[in-house]
Design an enzyme around this catalytic site. Sequence first.
Site, PDB file in Angstrom:
ATOM      1  N   LEU A 242       0.816  -1.209   0.000  1.00 17.97           N
ATOM      2  CA  LEU A 242       0.000   0.000   0.000  1.00 17.97           C
ATOM      3  C   LEU A 242       0.855   1.267   0.000  1.00 17.97           C
ATOM      4  O   LEU A 242       1.691   1.462   0.896  1.00 17.97           O
ATOM      5  CB  LEU A 242      -0.935  -0.008   1.216  1.00 17.97           C
ATOM      6  CG  LEU A 242      -1.901   1.168   1.334  1.00 17.97           C
ATOM      7  CD1 LEU A 242      -2.872   1.172   0.159  1.00 17.97           C
ATOM      8  CD2 LEU A 242      -2.657   1.099   2.660  1.00 17.97           C
ATOM      9  N   ASP A 243       0.642   2.121  -1.020  1.00 15.36           N
ATOM     10  CA  ASP A 243       1.296   3.428  -1.141  1.00 15.36           C
ATOM     11  C   ASP A 243       2.819   3.336  -1.163  1.00 15.36           C
ATOM     12  O   ASP A 243       3.517   4.282  -0.774  1.00 15.36           O
ATOM     13  CB  ASP A 243       0.847   4.370  -0.016  1.00 15.36           C
ATOM     14  CG  ASP A 243      -0.615   4.750  -0.138  1.00 15.36           C
ATOM     15  OD1 ASP A 243      -1.100   4.870  -1.276  1.00 15.36           O
ATOM     16  OD2 ASP A 243      -1.277   4.915   0.903  1.00 15.36           O
ATOM     17  N   GLU A 244       3.355   2.222  -1.633  1.00 13.32           N
ATOM     18  CA  GLU A 244       4.803   2.061  -1.703  1.00 13.32           C
ATOM     19  C   GLU A 244       5.275   1.724  -3.109  1.00 13.32           C
ATOM     20  O   GLU A 244       6.402   1.274  -3.299  1.00 13.32           O
ATOM     21  CB  GLU A 244       5.266   0.986  -0.709  1.00 13.32           C
ATOM     22  CG  GLU A 244       5.038   1.369   0.754  1.00 13.32           C
ATOM     23  CD  GLU A 244       5.649   0.377   1.722  1.00 13.32           C
ATOM     24  OE1 GLU A 244       6.463  -0.457   1.275  1.00 13.32           O
ATOM     25  OE2 GLU A 244       5.312   0.429   2.917  1.00 13.32           O
TER      26      GLU A 244
END
Length: 299
Positions: A242-244
């Site tokens: 997530l969000d990486e």
Amino acid sequence: MTVAQQTSTATAQGAPAVGHRASLIVQGGDRVGIVATVGSLLSGHGANILALDQYSDPHTGAFFQRTLFSRDGLQAALPELRQELADRLGPDLSFTLRDMSVPKRVAVFASKSDHCLLDLLWRHRRGQLPVSISMVISNHPDTAEEVRTFGIPFFHVPSMGPDKSKAEAEHLRLLKDNVDFVVLARYMQILSGDFIHDVGVPIINIHHSFLPAFIGAGPYDKAKERGVKLIGATAHYVTEDLDEGPIIEQDVVRATHADTAADLKRRGADVERDVLSRAVLWHAEDRVIRHGNHTIVFA
């Protein structure tokens, strides 16, 4: 001036027509002579190189190149060009060759926040984004009428509760064979790993750069409480982490003690719009090359 008028003017001034342009992306292990090989191959096929960017990573030995070129009768020449590129570049280099007259098809996912969604639709209508917007999909019906004024199909697919499988199955049905990439324009739902795998195309997301410091609801209120001095946004490719995912573009603006949480949110929305539109533009123009968990961006 419309896009058609701009194209006509450019052609009249001697620039190649958009319909004759192609992009060539080459990446792999660096070695002597790659640029020369590509240049001689294209010139041997009567192509004119309009722009060339390349980068060699001194730490990994990786090579990346984006070439924009024009050629009369491009579509008929593409199969032979692809075959000769495969023969000349060899197995240690991969490439993609694309006719730029065929815009990439994109689906935009949104929720209740409309600032990124409407900005993309407005830029597209103004001819500033060379894409074909196939559809807008939202888990809320709030923006349906505004989207349809742009002549874009709108689909409301509710997504409530922890089990998103029914909604994602409908998403996949709508997207199948209809899109080349997906943009999450403040779509406030977490995509499952199965969906990311099954959709089979790149997904671009936008989020405020407070993450991971201000996770959850009310990030601008939390930022105000902490007295932040910079607010910003990040556009990145979506992965199962997530969000990486690999970052495409980022930007910031300064904030002061006098800014309210509402001020921060308003200014943050402005940054989100600009960052997302640049990321979509660069992806649409084949300016972004993914390499592991980072990107090479020839902006």
